[in-house]
Design a protein around this motif. Sequence first.
Motif, mmCIF file in Angstrom:
data_model
loop_
_atom_site.group_PDB
_atom_site.id
_atom_site.type_symbol
_atom_site.label_atom_id
_atom_site.label_comp_id
_atom_site.label_asym_id
_atom_site.label_seq_id
_atom_site.Cartn_x
_atom_site.Cartn_y
_atom_site.Cartn_z
ATOM 1 N N UNK A 53 43.948 56.316 31.538
ATOM 2 C CA UNK A 53 42.909 57.302 31.802
ATOM 3 C C UNK A 53 41.796 56.735 32.676
ATOM 4 N N UNK A 54 41.619 55.422 32.659
ATOM 5 C CA UNK A 54 40.648 54.768 33.539
ATOM 6 C C UNK A 54 41.210 54.531 34.942
ATOM 7 N N UNK A 55 42.401 55.067 35.208
ATOM 8 C CA UNK A 55 43.101 54.906 36.489
ATOM 9 C C UNK A 55 43.462 53.442 36.763
ATOM 10 N N UNK A 56 43.697 52.695 35.681
ATOM 11 C CA UNK A 56 44.054 51.294 35.829
ATOM 12 C C UNK A 56 45.368 51.054 36.531
ATOM 13 N N UNK A 57 46.244 52.073 36.550
ATOM 14 C CA UNK A 57 47.528 51.921 37.227
ATOM 15 C C UNK A 57 47.451 52.333 38.693
ATOM 16 N N UNK A 58 46.336 52.916 39.097
ATOM 17 C CA UNK A 58 46.119 53.233 40.510
ATOM 18 C C UNK A 58 45.547 51.980 41.169
ATOM 19 N N UNK A 65 49.020 42.272 45.673
ATOM 20 C CA UNK A 65 49.649 41.562 46.792
ATOM 21 C C UNK A 65 50.607 40.481 46.285
ATOM 22 N N UNK A 66 50.949 40.554 45.008
ATOM 23 C CA UNK A 66 51.826 39.566 44.402
ATOM 24 C C UNK A 66 51.077 38.454 43.702
ATOM 25 N N UNK A 67 49.774 38.376 43.969
ATOM 26 C CA UNK A 67 48.913 37.394 43.306
ATOM 27 C C UNK A 67 47.664 38.069 42.751
ATOM 28 N N UNK A 68 46.962 38.775 43.621
ATOM 29 C CA UNK A 68 45.746 39.473 43.220
ATOM 30 C C UNK A 68 46.091 40.922 42.886
ATOM 31 N N UNK A 69 45.475 41.443 41.841
ATOM 32 C CA UNK A 69 45.649 42.845 41.468
ATOM 33 C C UNK A 69 44.266 43.498 41.485
ATOM 34 N N UNK A 70 44.064 44.395 42.436
ATOM 35 C CA UNK A 70 42.799 45.110 42.557
ATOM 36 C C UNK A 70 42.907 46.395 41.747
ATOM 37 N N UNK A 71 41.981 46.588 40.799
ATOM 38 C CA UNK A 71 42.083 47.731 39.904
ATOM 39 C C UNK A 71 40.693 48.129 39.402
ATOM 40 N N UNK A 72 40.568 49.344 38.853
ATOM 41 C CA UNK A 72 39.266 49.794 38.362
ATOM 42 C C UNK A 72 38.728 48.906 37.243
ATOM 43 N N UNK A 73 37.437 48.661 37.274
ATOM 44 C CA UNK A 73 36.818 47.760 36.305
ATOM 45 C C UNK A 73 36.879 48.308 34.880
ATOM 46 N N UNK A 74 37.036 49.630 34.739
ATOM 47 C CA UNK A 74 37.060 50.213 33.397
ATOM 48 C C UNK A 74 38.389 49.995 32.673
ATOM 49 N N UNK A 75 39.420 49.551 33.380
ATOM 50 C CA UNK A 75 40.733 49.333 32.762
ATOM 51 C C UNK A 75 40.769 47.958 32.108
ATOM 52 N N UNK A 76 39.886 47.749 31.141
ATOM 53 C CA UNK A 76 39.662 46.410 30.603
ATOM 54 C C UNK A 76 40.868 45.861 29.849
ATOM 55 N N UNK A 77 41.707 46.742 29.312
ATOM 56 C CA UNK A 77 42.847 46.267 28.541
ATOM 57 C C UNK A 77 43.950 45.652 29.375
ATOM 58 N N UNK A 78 43.890 45.797 30.686
ATOM 59 C CA UNK A 78 44.947 45.249 31.553
ATOM 60 C C UNK A 78 44.640 43.833 32.037
ATOM 61 N N UNK A 83 48.808 36.717 37.321
ATOM 62 C CA UNK A 83 48.075 37.454 38.351
ATOM 63 C C UNK A 83 46.567 37.245 38.188
ATOM 64 N N UNK A 84 45.860 37.500 39.269
ATOM 65 C CA UNK A 84 44.396 37.423 39.243
ATOM 66 C C UNK A 84 43.822 38.828 39.394
ATOM 67 N N UNK A 85 43.413 39.468 38.301
ATOM 68 C CA UNK A 85 42.842 40.816 38.410
ATOM 69 C C UNK A 85 41.456 40.771 39.052
ATOM 70 N N UNK A 86 41.183 41.737 39.899
ATOM 71 C CA UNK A 86 39.896 41.860 40.564
ATOM 72 C C UNK A 86 39.358 43.246 40.260
ATOM 73 N N UNK A 87 38.241 43.293 39.551
ATOM 74 C CA UNK A 87 37.671 44.559 39.080
ATOM 75 C C UNK A 87 36.823 45.201 40.168
#
Length: 274
Positions: free
Chosen positions: A204-209, A213-226, A235-239
């Motif tokens: 619902x926080x659009x965390x899957x949108x 790039x195979x290393x960094x994952x850019x995603x919404x900051x509200x998807x805290x559970x991912x 992977x290196x998540x970037x909020x």
Amino acid sequence: MCPPAHFSISYSINPWMDPAKPVDPQLAHAQWDDLRRTYLSLGHEVELLDPEPDLPDMVFAANGATVIDGRVFSARFAYPQRAGEAPAQRRWFRAHGYTDIGLPQHVNEGEGDFTVAGPYLLAGRGFRSSPDSHAEAQEFFGRPAIGLDLIDPRYYHLDTALCVLDDGPSPDVMYYPDAFSPGSRSVLAALFPDALIASREDAEAFGLNAVSDGKHVLLPQAAVGLFTPLRARGYEPIALDLTELLKGGGSVKCCTQELRGRPPEPPAPPGDSS
């Protein structure tokens, strides 16, 4: 990417859009520019598509086409409000040297419903893209299209319910099972038995949108559970904060069309031996 110069919510074509909730144009542009600058800081190239004033959803550039190996399969939008985006994108591709451009007969909304996972083209259907578009895309790209049925209108595009983290020979994905029909959930479980399964809150926080790039994952900051499970997989998540753009039903991925492969090099002039 396309700057949100004309982004507004003047109509509603998905459950997230509410014309009664106005957009802050300056904040929307600042959030979008933060995403653009993040790509640049990671070493990626960013091409810009000029926005057009009568197309407020052009900021969601992912929907206008699918590009694989330098070949472009154009979109055909379900709603008339967005129909002009497809020819605008085709003009951009032609101007930038892309010559192999497929024109669809059936509705597809680009990377909203198409994504590459190893040898497969995962293809969403149910709310926007027509099932007939899957065969068209398979024929154009020469990749098997795996049809996946979306059943929750909040997840009206595949890219709101599934993200490919690594599209190598053994693809790694994350997805939200409840967005899919029982049969499609079984297909996903068979294809990706080790997938990262997202919670309802993160979906619902659009965390899957998201974009990986195979290393960094850019995603919404509200998807805290991912964040923790992504780090556990290496992977290196970037909020990022794209809350103004979420008012239009899109986030990181919707704003990002991936140009997989360069256009073909033009032939050398006669007599040029270089």
